[in-house]
Design a protein around this motif. Sequence first.
Motif, PDB file in Angstrom:
ATOM      1  N   THR A 274       0.883  -1.091   0.029  1.00  0.00           N
ATOM      2  CA  THR A 274      -0.066  -0.006   0.021  1.00  0.00           C
ATOM      3  C   THR A 274       0.712   1.227   0.052  1.00  0.00           C
ATOM      4  N   HIS A 275       0.309   2.360  -0.875  1.00  0.00           N
ATOM      5  CA  HIS A 275       1.257   3.277  -0.727  1.00  0.00           C
ATOM      6  C   HIS A 275       0.467   4.570  -0.570  1.00  0.00           C
ATOM      7  N   VAL A 276       0.982   5.701  -0.150  1.00  0.00           N
ATOM      8  CA  VAL A 276       0.310   6.928   0.055  1.00  0.00           C
ATOM      9  C   VAL A 276       1.136   8.081  -1.100  1.00  0.00           C
ATOM     10  N   ARG A 277       0.353   8.771  -1.672  1.00  0.00           N
ATOM     11  CA  ARG A 277       1.080   9.742  -2.719  1.00  0.00           C
ATOM     12  C   ARG A 277       0.784  11.181  -2.200  1.00  0.00           C
ATOM     13  N   ILE A 278       1.904  11.984  -2.016  1.00  0.00           N
ATOM     14  CA  ILE A 278       1.946  13.257  -1.329  1.00  0.00           C
ATOM     15  C   ILE A 278       2.431  14.293  -2.080  1.00  0.00           C
ATOM     16  N   SER A 279       1.858  15.388  -2.332  1.00  0.00           N
ATOM     17  CA  SER A 279       2.246  16.493  -3.129  1.00  0.00           C
ATOM     18  C   SER A 279       3.148  17.338  -2.420  1.00  0.00           C
ATOM     19  N   ALA A 304       4.994   7.219  -0.124  1.00  0.00           N
ATOM     20  CA  ALA A 304       5.464   6.578   1.142  1.00  0.00           C
ATOM     21  C   ALA A 304       4.755   5.209   0.861  1.00  0.00           C
ATOM     22  N   LYS A 305       5.421   4.031   1.104  1.00  0.00           N
ATOM     23  CA  LYS A 305       4.732   2.688   1.052  1.00  0.00           C
ATOM     24  C   LYS A 305       5.291   1.438   1.757  1.00  0.00           C
ATOM     25  N   SER A 306       4.567   0.473   1.980  1.00  0.00           N
ATOM     26  CA  SER A 306       4.681  -0.447   3.015  1.00  0.00           C
ATOM     27  C   SER A 306       3.952  -1.813   2.645  1.00  0.00           C
ATOM     28  N   LYS A 307       4.623  -2.753   3.023  1.00  0.00           N
ATOM     29  CA  LYS A 307       3.659  -3.994   2.945  1.00  0.00           C
ATOM     30  C   LYS A 307       2.569  -3.875   4.144  1.00  0.00           C
ATOM     31  N   VAL A 308       1.556  -4.470   3.573  1.00  0.00           N
ATOM     32  CA  VAL A 308       0.365  -4.094   4.520  1.00  0.00           C
ATOM     33  C   VAL A 308       0.573  -4.876   6.020  1.00  0.00           C
ATOM     34  N   SER A 309       1.094  -5.881   6.080  1.00  0.00           N
ATOM     35  CA  SER A 309       1.677  -6.408   7.330  1.00  0.00           C
ATOM     36  C   SER A 309       2.184  -5.584   8.023  1.00  0.00           C
ATOM     37  N   ASN A 310       3.391  -5.107   7.606  1.00  0.00           N
ATOM     38  CA  ASN A 310       4.203  -4.000   8.323  1.00  0.00           C
ATOM     39  C   ASN A 310       3.490  -2.846   8.771  1.00  0.00           C
ATOM     40  N   ALA A 319       4.544   4.213  10.393  1.00  0.00           N
ATOM     41  CA  ALA A 319       4.096   4.911   9.425  1.00  0.00           C
ATOM     42  C   ALA A 319       4.369   6.353   9.276  1.00  0.00           C
ATOM     43  N   ALA A 320       4.444   7.247  10.432  1.00  0.00           N
ATOM     44  CA  ALA A 320       4.704   8.328  10.641  1.00  0.00           C
ATOM     45  C   ALA A 320       6.180   8.474   9.930  1.00  0.00           C
ATOM     46  N   LYS A 321       7.195   7.794  10.165  1.00  0.00           N
ATOM     47  CA  LYS A 321       8.480   7.818   9.809  1.00  0.00           C
ATOM     48  C   LYS A 321       8.570   7.578   8.121  1.00  0.00           C
ATOM     49  N   LEU A 322       7.793   6.575   7.710  1.00  0.00           N
ATOM     50  CA  LEU A 322       7.790   6.442   6.323  1.00  0.00           C
ATOM     51  C   LEU A 322       7.450   7.822   5.673  1.00  0.00           C
ATOM     52  N   LEU A 323       6.236   8.486   6.068  1.00  0.00           N
ATOM     53  CA  LEU A 323       5.761   9.487   5.316  1.00  0.00           C
ATOM     54  C   LEU A 323       6.852  10.845   5.507  1.00  0.00           C
ATOM     55  N   HIS A 324       7.411  11.089   6.917  1.00  0.00           N
ATOM     56  CA  HIS A 324       8.379  11.936   6.702  1.00  0.00           C
ATOM     57  C   HIS A 324       9.470  11.778   5.985  1.00  0.00           C
ATOM     58  N   ASP A 325       9.970  10.673   5.919  1.00  0.00           N
ATOM     59  CA  ASP A 325      11.209  10.203   5.146  1.00  0.00           C
ATOM     60  C   ASP A 325      10.783  10.363   3.471  1.00  0.00           C
ATOM     61  N   ALA A 326       9.726   9.917   3.168  1.00  0.00           N
ATOM     62  CA  ALA A 326       9.351  10.330   1.783  1.00  0.00           C
ATOM     63  C   ALA A 326       9.225  11.788   1.339  1.00  0.00           C
ATOM     64  N   VAL A 327       8.613  12.699   2.247  1.00  0.00           N
ATOM     65  CA  VAL A 327       8.506  13.872   1.914  1.00  0.00           C
ATOM     66  C   VAL A 327      10.015  14.746   1.921  1.00  0.00           C
ATOM     67  N   ALA A 328      10.649  14.224   3.084  1.00  0.00           N
ATOM     68  CA  ALA A 328      12.134  14.751   3.217  1.00  0.00           C
ATOM     69  C   ALA A 328      12.999  14.415   2.135  1.00  0.00           C
ATOM     70  N   SER A 329      12.874  13.287   1.292  1.00  0.00           N
ATOM     71  CA  SER A 329      13.728  13.108   0.347  1.00  0.00           C
ATOM     72  C   SER A 329      13.091  13.095  -1.100  1.00  0.00           C
ATOM     73  N   ASN A 330      11.774  13.460  -1.010  1.00  0.00           N
ATOM     74  CA  ASN A 330      10.979  13.535  -2.232  1.00  0.00           C
ATOM     75  C   ASN A 330      10.990  12.725  -3.125  1.00  0.00           C
ATOM     76  N   SER A 331      11.004  11.415  -2.818  1.00  0.00           N
ATOM     77  CA  SER A 331      11.275  10.275  -3.419  1.00  0.00           C
ATOM     78  C   SER A 331      10.450   9.112  -2.805  1.00  0.00           C
TER      79      SER A 331
END
Length: 362
Positions: A274-279, A304-310, A319-331
């Motif tokens: 599952t993934h979340v797309r953030i502008s 930001a994406k992750s296996k559902v189980s994780n 989950a918050a770290k995945l989002l934060h890191d995705a925005v920080a690196s913009n990738s």
Amino acid sequence: MKVKTGSSRLIKPFYEETPPQTRSCIPLSVFDLVTYDQHVAIIYVYRPPIPSNMTVELGLRKALYVYREWAGRLHVDNEGNHVILLNDEGVRFVEASIDRALDHIMPIIPSTSLLCLHPSLEGVVELVQVQVTRFSCGSMAVGFTAHHFVADGHATSNFLVAWGLACRGLKIDPLPFHDREIFYPQNPPSFEFDHRGVEYISKTFKQIYPLIDHGIEDIVSYKVRFTSDFLSALKAKASSMRENAKPYSTFESIVAHVWRAITKARGMHASETTHVRISVDGRERLNPRVPKGYFGNLVLWAFAKSKVSNLLNEPLPYAAKLLHDAVASNSSVGDPDPPPGEAAEEHKKKPGYDQYENNNYS
């Protein structure tokens, strides 16, 4: 909700002095080319006292003098480049009325009935459309549609503020920065970030995940209200593993919570991704900074994406770290699987790909 449409006409910029040439054009930047080729609609509602339609129209014409791109047309030049023709052909201005009071449709919730409060988004050549709808109580709705190729939400908001200032007879300040050719290639090229799997993806991906899918009719919208106490507790919980680092933002904390809740509700298999797309607005992130008031698109995507189980078995901070890191690196951050799309070599064939890869901005 039945709306009666009155006049529909094109209005052009208002020039107090000699009009400029109408044969010039502005090339779309690499950031413009990776956004969506479609109109986006916004509806604003005002209670009395409100200005006359004539005042609203004149203010719009004065704002178009400063933001000429909106009065132009999209075009492809002889070299195959996508450009905005500054031909002043104008924007669509529609006057309408509805024989009922605003209170009868309040609170306004997203539904197909609201489509009558702004012009159609299909088959539009104008880059901006405006519909002014008057209610029987004297209230007014302004339906505004704009082509995403021309500007992102930040730049469009600046235009709307300028329009409001012009309606009040005030000076438009600050003025926009129009030069989109500031994103020129480096010499020699420098490759620091890989955007091929995020922004520079195939048309297939945009067809799967469109900004607006007019073919879907069963969308249900819910408005969720979070109390300040809940938000404070949620933010503290999401940031509980940050130790001495800055806490996650309220946005990151809420999205992490909602992402996990929706994933659980969907009943996805544990092995699925599952993934979340953030502008992400690049105005404060590009180096060097772009000039203040830049008019155009400067939004990139973070996934930001992750296996559902994780996602479901790990605590909220995961989950918050995945989002934060995705925005920080913009990738893309998370599992290495790329989003749907063509192979990497096909990504490189997209218009403007080489221009961005060689860009001075990072």
